[in-house]
Motif scaffolding. Structure first.
Motif, mmCIF file in Angstrom:
data_model
loop_
_atom_site.group_PDB
_atom_site.id
_atom_site.type_symbol
_atom_site.label_atom_id
_atom_site.label_comp_id
_atom_site.label_asym_id
_atom_site.label_seq_id
_atom_site.Cartn_x
_atom_site.Cartn_y
_atom_site.Cartn_z
ATOM 1 N N MET A 57 26.594 6.065 -109.364
ATOM 2 C CA MET A 57 25.611 5.642 -108.384
ATOM 3 C C MET A 57 25.267 4.181 -108.618
ATOM 4 S SD MET A 57 22.129 7.544 -107.498
ATOM 5 C CE MET A 57 20.896 6.761 -106.539
ATOM 6 N N GLU A 58 25.217 3.438 -107.540
ATOM 7 C CA GLU A 58 24.978 2.010 -107.620
ATOM 8 C C GLU A 58 23.478 1.720 -107.698
ATOM 9 O OE1 GLU A 58 27.296 -1.520 -105.509
ATOM 10 O OE2 GLU A 58 26.017 -0.402 -104.141
ATOM 11 N N THR A 59 23.115 0.869 -108.666
ATOM 12 C CA THR A 59 21.710 0.503 -108.804
ATOM 13 C C THR A 59 21.340 -0.550 -107.770
ATOM 14 O OG1 THR A 59 22.172 -1.257 -110.390
ATOM 15 C CG2 THR A 59 21.787 0.956 -111.292
ATOM 16 N N THR A 60 20.050 -0.804 -107.652
ATOM 17 C CA THR A 60 19.569 -1.802 -106.701
ATOM 18 C C THR A 60 20.105 -3.178 -107.058
ATOM 19 O OG1 THR A 60 17.568 -0.499 -106.445
ATOM 20 C CG2 THR A 60 17.497 -2.748 -105.633
ATOM 21 N N ARG A 61 20.131 -3.479 -108.334
ATOM 22 C CA ARG A 61 20.635 -4.783 -108.799
ATOM 23 C C ARG A 61 22.111 -4.948 -108.443
ATOM 24 N NH1 ARG A 61 19.576 -9.888 -110.035
ATOM 25 N NH2 ARG A 61 20.698 -10.664 -111.833
ATOM 26 N N GLN A 62 22.908 -3.914 -108.669
ATOM 27 C CA GLN A 62 24.323 -3.967 -108.322
ATOM 28 C C GLN A 62 24.508 -4.178 -106.823
ATOM 29 O OE1 GLN A 62 25.223 -0.208 -110.477
ATOM 30 N NE2 GLN A 62 27.196 -1.204 -110.815
ATOM 31 N N ALA A 63 23.715 -3.491 -106.029
ATOM 32 C CA ALA A 63 23.829 -3.625 -104.571
ATOM 33 C C ALA A 63 23.487 -5.036 -104.126
ATOM 34 C CB ALA A 63 22.923 -2.613 -103.885
ATOM 35 N N LYS A 64 22.442 -5.615 -104.699
ATOM 36 C CA LYS A 64 22.061 -6.980 -104.333
ATOM 37 C C LYS A 64 23.135 -7.982 -104.723
ATOM 38 C CE LYS A 64 17.051 -6.484 -104.512
ATOM 39 N NZ LYS A 64 15.811 -6.908 -105.194
ATOM 40 N N ILE A 65 23.675 -7.825 -105.914
ATOM 41 C CA ILE A 65 24.731 -8.744 -106.362
ATOM 42 C C ILE A 65 25.989 -8.545 -105.530
ATOM 43 C CG2 ILE A 65 26.248 -9.287 -108.307
ATOM 44 C CD1 ILE A 65 23.830 -8.867 -110.118
ATOM 45 N N SER A 66 26.307 -7.314 -105.171
ATOM 46 C CA SER A 66 27.475 -7.047 -104.327
ATOM 47 C C SER A 66 27.344 -7.748 -102.986
ATOM 48 C CB SER A 66 27.638 -5.551 -104.099
ATOM 49 O OG SER A 66 27.954 -4.899 -105.295
ATOM 50 N N ARG A 67 26.171 -7.638 -102.371
ATOM 51 C CA ARG A 67 25.957 -8.301 -101.080
ATOM 52 C C ARG A 67 26.033 -9.817 -101.209
ATOM 53 N NH1 ARG A 67 22.041 -4.224 -100.556
ATOM 54 N NH2 ARG A 67 20.391 -5.651 -101.165
ATOM 55 N N LEU A 68 25.458 -10.354 -102.283
ATOM 56 C CA LEU A 68 25.502 -11.801 -102.509
ATOM 57 C C LEU A 68 26.944 -12.271 -102.675
ATOM 58 C CD1 LEU A 68 24.048 -14.536 -103.221
ATOM 59 C CD2 LEU A 68 24.211 -13.774 -105.595
ATOM 60 N N LEU A 69 27.707 -11.580 -103.508
ATOM 61 C CA LEU A 69 29.097 -11.966 -103.736
ATOM 62 C C LEU A 69 29.934 -11.817 -102.471
ATOM 63 C CD1 LEU A 69 29.770 -10.444 -107.270
ATOM 64 C CD2 LEU A 69 29.226 -12.804 -106.690
ATOM 65 N N GLN A 70 29.698 -10.765 -101.704
ATOM 66 C CA GLN A 70 30.443 -10.567 -100.458
ATOM 67 C C GLN A 70 30.173 -11.709 -99.489
ATOM 68 O OE1 GLN A 70 29.582 -6.899 -98.460
ATOM 69 N NE2 GLN A 70 31.028 -7.304 -96.809
ATOM 70 N N LYS A 71 28.920 -12.078 -99.358
ATOM 71 C CA LYS A 71 28.553 -13.153 -98.440
ATOM 72 C C LYS A 71 29.188 -14.475 -98.865
ATOM 73 C CE LYS A 71 24.554 -15.832 -97.196
ATOM 74 N NZ LYS A 71 23.829 -16.563 -98.176
ATOM 75 N N GLU A 72 29.082 -14.806 -100.137
ATOM 76 C CA GLU A 72 29.601 -16.090 -100.604
ATOM 77 C C GLU A 72 31.123 -16.121 -100.633
ATOM 78 O OE1 GLU A 72 27.691 -18.538 -100.647
ATOM 79 O OE2 GLU A 72 25.783 -17.476 -100.659
ATOM 80 N N LEU A 73 31.755 -15.016 -101.008
ATOM 81 C CA LEU A 73 33.218 -14.975 -100.981
ATOM 82 C C LEU A 73 33.750 -15.097 -99.559
ATOM 83 C CD1 LEU A 73 34.143 -12.224 -103.592
ATOM 84 C CD2 LEU A 73 34.770 -14.635 -103.681
ATOM 85 N N SER A 74 33.090 -14.456 -98.617
ATOM 86 C CA SER A 74 33.552 -14.565 -97.233
ATOM 87 C C SER A 74 33.408 -15.992 -96.720
ATOM 88 C CB SER A 74 32.813 -13.587 -96.334
ATOM 89 O OG SER A 74 31.437 -13.841 -96.342
ATOM 90 N N GLU A 75 32.378 -16.688 -97.157
ATOM 91 C CA GLU A 75 32.213 -18.093 -96.772
ATOM 92 C C GLU A 75 33.311 -18.962 -97.391
ATOM 93 O OE1 GLU A 75 30.671 -21.257 -94.735
ATOM 94 O OE2 GLU A 75 30.218 -19.122 -94.515
ATOM 95 N N ILE A 76 33.654 -18.694 -98.653
ATOM 96 C CA ILE A 76 34.741 -19.435 -99.315
ATOM 97 C C ILE A 76 36.055 -19.195 -98.586
ATOM 98 C CG2 ILE A 76 36.152 -19.522 -101.413
ATOM 99 C CD1 ILE A 76 33.535 -19.011 -102.994
ATOM 100 N N PHE A 77 36.347 -17.931 -98.249
ATOM 101 C CA PHE A 77 37.589 -17.622 -97.537
ATOM 102 C C PHE A 77 37.592 -18.215 -96.137
ATOM 103 C CE2 PHE A 77 38.102 -13.841 -100.474
ATOM 104 C CZ PHE A 77 39.128 -14.438 -101.179
ATOM 105 N N ARG A 78 36.446 -18.253 -95.490
ATOM 106 C CA ARG A 78 36.376 -18.844 -94.152
ATOM 107 C C ARG A 78 36.743 -20.321 -94.209
ATOM 108 N NH1 ARG A 78 33.549 -22.031 -91.265
ATOM 109 N NH2 ARG A 78 31.939 -22.322 -92.818
ATOM 110 N N LYS A 79 36.233 -21.018 -95.207
ATOM 111 C CA LYS A 79 36.545 -22.443 -95.343
ATOM 112 C C LYS A 79 38.024 -22.661 -95.676
ATOM 113 C CE LYS A 79 31.934 -23.873 -96.738
ATOM 114 N NZ LYS A 79 31.096 -24.323 -97.860
#
Length: 128
Positions: free
Chosen positions: A1-23
């Protein structure tokens, strides 16, 4: 089960990685790379990023290129999230083929429907 901290970091990494790939893919015409999900280990040291590539025939080549440049992507990510995270997790990239799977199921389900529609139309025509 994913903790709240893991979920927040997952969303942060997903957002920033998608921005890196977009560029990066803006420079390379003809392919779109999206980060569908990121899963972070409980100790926050490893992140598995699942990417989807359009068109799907280029997916293996793009995935291999991303895996080769994983360290430079991690460095770019670390520069962006340096104030949110103490340590940037190790990145592992995997191909997310759920869209291809979904299209395959749709095509398989679509064929019988078309066959039954044509049979129903021919039966209606024969009854008249």
């Amino acid at each position: 089960m994913e903790t709240t901290r893991q979920a927040k970091i997952s969303r942060l990494l997903q957002k920033e990685l998608s921005e890196i790939f977009r560029k990066q893919t803006a420079k390379i015409r003809g392919s779109i790379v999206t980060v569908t999900t990121v899963r972070v280990s409980p100790d926050l040291s490893v992140a598995k990023a699942y990417i989807s590539v359009f068109p799907s025939d280029k997916s293996e080549a793009v995935l291999e290129s991303v895996r080769k440049s994983a360290q430079s992507i991690r460095y770019e990510l670390a520069k962006i999230v340096r104030y949110q995270l103490r340590k940037t997790p190790e990145l592992s990239f995997f191909l997310d083929d759920s869209m291809d799977y979904l299209e395959n199921i749709d095509s398989l389900l679509g064929k019988p429907r078309q066959d039954t529609e044509t049979k129903a139309e021919s039966e209606d025509a024969s009854e008249k």
